[in-house]
Design a protein around this motif. Structure first.
Motif, PDB file in Angstrom:
ATOM      1  N   VAL A  26      -2.277  -5.897  -2.577  1.00  0.00           N
ATOM      2  CA  VAL A  26      -1.436  -4.837  -3.127  1.00  0.00           C
ATOM      3  C   VAL A  26      -1.541  -3.586  -2.265  1.00  0.00           C
ATOM      4  N   VAL A  27      -2.745  -3.262  -1.848  1.00  0.00           N
ATOM      5  CA  VAL A  27      -2.943  -2.095  -0.983  1.00  0.00           C
ATOM      6  C   VAL A  27      -2.253  -2.324   0.360  1.00  0.00           C
ATOM      7  N   TYR A  29       0.379  -4.194   0.987  1.00  0.00           N
ATOM      8  CA  TYR A  29       1.822  -4.073   0.804  1.00  0.00           C
ATOM      9  C   TYR A  29       2.236  -2.611   0.627  1.00  0.00           C
ATOM     10  N   ALA A  30       1.450  -1.828  -0.074  1.00  0.00           N
ATOM     11  CA  ALA A  30       1.763  -0.412  -0.260  1.00  0.00           C
ATOM     12  C   ALA A  30       1.742   0.318   1.076  1.00  0.00           C
ATOM     13  N   LEU A  31       0.762   0.018   1.913  1.00  0.00           N
ATOM     14  CA  LEU A  31       0.707   0.637   3.241  1.00  0.00           C
ATOM     15  C   LEU A  31       1.889   0.205   4.106  1.00  0.00           C
ATOM     16  N   VAL A  33       4.907  -0.691   3.023  1.00  0.00           N
ATOM     17  CA  VAL A  33       6.091   0.001   2.509  1.00  0.00           C
ATOM     18  C   VAL A  33       6.096   1.452   2.966  1.00  0.00           C
ATOM     19  N   ALA A  34       4.941   2.105   2.945  1.00  0.00           N
ATOM     20  CA  ALA A  34       4.853   3.498   3.392  1.00  0.00           C
ATOM     21  C   ALA A  34       5.180   3.613   4.882  1.00  0.00           C
TER      22      ALA A  34
END
Length: 67
Positions: A26-27, A29-31, A33-34
């Motif tokens: 999850v982390v 994927y968040a990075l 996307v950012a």
């Protein structure tokens, strides 16, 4: 129930839930996307200036006041 037993139970539960590999993905994927959002913004700035100037020139040509 003794406070030490409760604390040990809570600590074991926290360790079991945060040791899973799903949290890491999850982390990641968040990075990702950012990073993609940052790339879009970085590419948008020069593209926005170019589009604004092109549309301004096109508008002046259509109105007959430009070259």
């Amino acid at each position: 129930m003794d406070l030490t037993v409760q604390w040990d139970t809570l600590a074991a539960w926290i360790r079991a839930h945060f040791k899973q590999e799903q949290g890491a993905s999850v982390v990641e994927y968040a990075l990702l996307v950012a990073l993609v959002a940052l790339a879009c913004v970085a590419a948008g700035w020069p593209l926005g200036s170019w589009a604004s100037s092109t549309m301004g020139t096109f508008g002046s040509v259509l109105s007959g006041t430009g070259s």
